[in-house]
Design a protein around this motif. Structure first.
Motif, PDB file in Angstrom:
ATOM      1  N   ASN A 139       0.846  -1.199   0.000  1.00 44.75           N
ATOM      2  CA  ASN A 139       0.000   0.000   0.000  1.00 44.75           C
ATOM      3  C   ASN A 139       0.878   1.245   0.000  1.00 44.75           C
ATOM      4  O   ASN A 139       0.864   2.034   0.947  1.00 44.75           O
ATOM      5  CB  ASN A 139      -0.921  -0.016   1.234  1.00 44.75           C
ATOM      6  CG  ASN A 139      -1.914   1.119   1.245  1.00 44.75           C
ATOM      7  OD1 ASN A 139      -2.219   1.728   0.218  1.00 44.75           O
ATOM      8  ND2 ASN A 139      -2.431   1.434   2.420  1.00 44.75           N
ATOM      9  N   TRP A 166      -5.044   3.164  10.612  1.00 47.44           N
ATOM     10  CA  TRP A 166      -5.059   4.453   9.931  1.00 47.44           C
ATOM     11  C   TRP A 166      -3.991   5.353  10.534  1.00 47.44           C
ATOM     12  O   TRP A 166      -3.790   5.374  11.751  1.00 47.44           O
ATOM     13  CB  TRP A 166      -6.424   5.130  10.087  1.00 47.44           C
ATOM     14  CG  TRP A 166      -7.501   4.536   9.241  1.00 47.44           C
ATOM     15  CD1 TRP A 166      -7.962   4.987   8.046  1.00 47.44           C
ATOM     16  CD2 TRP A 166      -8.282   3.358   9.539  1.00 47.44           C
ATOM     17  NE1 TRP A 166      -8.958   4.165   7.565  1.00 47.44           N
ATOM     18  CE2 TRP A 166      -9.182   3.163   8.459  1.00 47.44           C
ATOM     19  CE3 TRP A 166      -8.294   2.453  10.601  1.00 47.44           C
ATOM     20  CZ2 TRP A 166     -10.088   2.101   8.424  1.00 47.44           C
ATOM     21  CZ3 TRP A 166      -9.189   1.390  10.564  1.00 47.44           C
ATOM     22  CH2 TRP A 166     -10.071   1.225   9.486  1.00 47.44           C
ATOM     23  N   ILE A 170      -5.414   8.252   7.045  1.00 44.02           N
ATOM     24  CA  ILE A 170      -5.127   7.491   5.829  1.00 44.02           C
ATOM     25  C   ILE A 170      -5.074   6.006   6.173  1.00 44.02           C
ATOM     26  O   ILE A 170      -4.323   5.585   7.062  1.00 44.02           O
ATOM     27  CB  ILE A 170      -3.800   7.923   5.189  1.00 44.02           C
ATOM     28  CG1 ILE A 170      -3.812   9.421   4.883  1.00 44.02           C
ATOM     29  CG2 ILE A 170      -3.516   7.120   3.933  1.00 44.02           C
ATOM     30  CD1 ILE A 170      -4.884   9.848   3.911  1.00 44.02           C
ATOM     31  N   HIS A 171      -5.862   5.195   5.462  1.00 40.65           N
ATOM     32  CA  HIS A 171      -5.877   3.753   5.712  1.00 40.65           C
ATOM     33  C   HIS A 171      -4.561   3.155   5.241  1.00 40.65           C
ATOM     34  O   HIS A 171      -4.231   3.189   4.065  1.00 40.65           O
ATOM     35  CB  HIS A 171      -7.052   3.126   4.956  1.00 40.65           C
ATOM     36  CG  HIS A 171      -7.376   1.741   5.402  1.00 40.65           C
ATOM     37  ND1 HIS A 171      -8.404   0.992   4.860  1.00 40.65           N
ATOM     38  CD2 HIS A 171      -6.819   0.931   6.366  1.00 40.65           C
ATOM     39  CE1 HIS A 171      -8.454  -0.181   5.445  1.00 40.65           C
ATOM     40  NE2 HIS A 171      -7.510  -0.243   6.358  1.00 40.65           N
ATOM     41  N   SER A 220     -14.991   2.810   8.024  1.00 36.87           N
ATOM     42  CA  SER A 220     -15.152   2.190   6.706  1.00 36.87           C
ATOM     43  C   SER A 220     -13.786   2.071   6.035  1.00 36.87           C
ATOM     44  O   SER A 220     -13.066   3.062   5.907  1.00 36.87           O
ATOM     45  CB  SER A 220     -16.085   3.031   5.831  1.00 36.87           C
ATOM     46  OG  SER A 220     -17.380   3.080   6.382  1.00 36.87           O
ATOM     47  N   ASP A 222     -10.845   1.677   3.198  1.00 31.67           N
ATOM     48  CA  ASP A 222     -10.621   2.162   1.841  1.00 31.67           C
ATOM     49  C   ASP A 222     -10.621   0.956   0.914  1.00 31.67           C
ATOM     50  O   ASP A 222      -9.793   0.059   1.052  1.00 31.67           O
ATOM     51  CB  ASP A 222      -9.267   2.880   1.775  1.00 31.67           C
ATOM     52  CG  ASP A 222      -8.984   3.494   0.415  1.00 31.67           C
ATOM     53  OD1 ASP A 222      -9.602   3.054  -0.583  1.00 31.67           O
ATOM     54  OD2 ASP A 222      -8.119   4.390   0.331  1.00 31.67           O
ATOM     55  N   ASN A 224      -9.563   0.543  -1.912  1.00 32.03           N
ATOM     56  CA  ASN A 224      -8.361   0.436  -2.748  1.00 32.03           C
ATOM     57  C   ASN A 224      -7.146  -0.106  -1.992  1.00 32.03           C
ATOM     58  O   ASN A 224      -6.098  -0.334  -2.600  1.00 32.03           O
ATOM     59  CB  ASN A 224      -8.012   1.805  -3.344  1.00 32.03           C
ATOM     60  CG  ASN A 224      -9.092   2.319  -4.270  1.00 32.03           C
ATOM     61  OD1 ASN A 224      -9.578   1.588  -5.130  1.00 32.03           O
ATOM     62  ND2 ASN A 224      -9.492   3.572  -4.086  1.00 32.03           N
TER      63      ASN A 224
END
Length: 459
Positions: A139, A166, A170-171, A220, A222, A224
């Protein structure tokens, strides 16, 4: 009316700790002392400064951990971290220190804090055990979330067999693993081997945890962000939704056969404890069981599995094994993800520039760390499980070893054809050019085990 006013005044006078407790949060640190905490491992300095926990590096000591005396299982954890540009650190979750494991060494999941250019803050390292489980090579866009020499906010959601992290909103990490379901939380001061780092500091504040009604407060994810799953011969819910299926079911030969016949080998390949193992066959009169292949053919796909080799072992994962050659000549010819003990098997020194070492495209392209240029590839060695991943789509192929990309090429390119021409494969006309082929697990006389064999096809 007067009683209502008194109640309101009393509410405003409540400490932040109590207010947060009423909201379902519990403070992990009282801001005054280390009640409920203890130091394990090394002898780094920990002290309190203006409601902030400060950890300070000292020489000649192993990794140090300021840990909670209470264990936690499912939780949502939040905290702030301040770190300068020099000292690596992390926060342990679901971690343990047991006398019967490596003399009490702290081990378990670590939420990485990495100020280096590699920028893997928010990844998960399995301290004292398996090493990297979720490097940010999976990632990379999250690598810019962490800000050195500033306060950073972390959120860790460990619920069931999932861990999501996070960093500043940002995940960063999406991990599925069920090895450990509870343990302490620990603040790490990393060992140092550089005198310039003596006195380097890391700071933590606003540590709070929620242990109830977690589903209501999940963040929730991400969509992606890639998931890494270490479930043994099981698919995660996300994998199921995304089209993955087990290529080996963990207990039978269903979907596999000998490369030499339509039957599965009667001996030599064993299925026990969720492991598919080819036994070593050596000595006069020993009969090799031979390679096994999938009954189905595959075109564009993503294949993932774990392998464990014995010392000095040689094996491989072949793909695009040509079904025409196999039927006509009995030749199991295809591109190969090399599985090898680089330190002990002579094949590692043969070929060209290391193109027969573990993770390589055998005899064609040497494996190297493409995810973190300048760093070596990561291989856990004989006796440990290593993860292999092969992605092939529209001719573009990648090899991944332990979540680091180590090979990439296009099998229809002129560069690839030139490599084939100068390799042992030049005698096979149209090598690796077919639209589809078998996947093969190799018998090379050595004992090697496989598990978690799964695949998804790209349509």
């Amino acid at each position: 009316m007067k009683s209502v006013q008194v109640a309101l005044i009393s509410l405003f006078l409540l400490s932040p700790n109590l207010l947060q407790a009423q909201d379902g949060w519990q403070e992990l640190f009282n801001g005054q002392n280390f009640d409920g905490w203890e130091v394990l491992g090394g002898n780094a300095d920990y002290y309190i400064e203006d409601d902030v926990i400060v950890g300070e590096a000292v020489p000649n000591t192993p990794n140090s951990f300021l840990t909670t005396t209470r264990d936690y299982s499912d939780f949502i954890l939040e905290y702030d971290v301040y770190l300068d540009n020099s000292l690596n650190s992390g926060v342990q979750i679901r971690s343990n220190s047991n006398p019967d494991y490596r003399n009490g060494r702290v081990h378990g999941y670590q939420v990485e804090i990495d100020p280096s250019d590699r920028a893997w803050t928010g990844g998960i390292y399995d301290e004292g055990r398996r090493g990297w489980l979720y490097p940010l090579s999976l990632n990379p866009q999250a690598g810019s979330a962490f800000r050195s020499a500033q306060w950073n906010r972390f959120r860790v959601e460990a619920i069931g067999n999932t861990i999501n992290i996070w960093v500043n909103g940002i995940h960063a990490t999406r991990l599925v693993d069920d090895m450990t379901d509870q343990g302490f939380i620990g603040l790490q001061v990393h060992s140092i081997n550089n005198e310039a780092l003596v006195g380097a500091q890391i700071k933590w504040r606003n540590l709070r945890i929620r242990t109830e009604n977690l589903e209501e407060h999940r963040t929730s994810p991400d969509p992606n962000v890639a998931e890494a799953s270490y479930l043994v011969n099981k698919l995660s819910e996300r994998e199921k939704r995304n089209g993955w299926r087990l290529l080996w079911d963990g207990e039978s030969s269903k979907g596999w056969r000998s490369a030499k016949s339509n039957e599965f080998p009667s001996s030599g390949w064993e299925m026990e404890n969720g492991e598919l193992t080819v036994r070593a066959t050596r000595g006069e009169g020993a009969t090799r069981p031979g390679d096994i292949i999938t009954e189905d053919l595959y075109s564009d796909f993503e294949l993932e599995l774990e392998f464990r080799i014995t010392e000095g072992a040689n094996s491989g994962i072949k793909y695009y094994v040509d079904p025409v050659l196999l039927q006509a000549e009995g030749a199991a010819i295809g591109t190969e993800f090399q599985v090898l003990d680089d330190q002990r098997h002579p094949d590692a020194k043969q070929g060209v520039n290391g193109n027969r070492t573990v993770g390589s495209l055998y005899d064609l392209i040497a494996a190297e760390n493409l995810s973190v240029p300048g760093s070596s590839k990561r291989f856990s060695g004989p006796g440990s499980w290593n993860k292999a991943r092969i992605v092939s789509r529209d001719g573009n192929v990648e090899h991944w070893l332990n979540n680091l990309k180590v090979v990439e090429y296009n099998r229809f390119s002129q560069v690839f054809q030139a490599l084939v021409t100068n390799s042992k494969y030049e005698v096979w006309n149209g090598f690796a050019q077919g639209p589809e082929g078998h996947i093969l697990l190799q018998d090379h006389n050595d004992e090697v085990s496989f598990r978690n064999v799964k695949i998804r096809e790209f349509k």
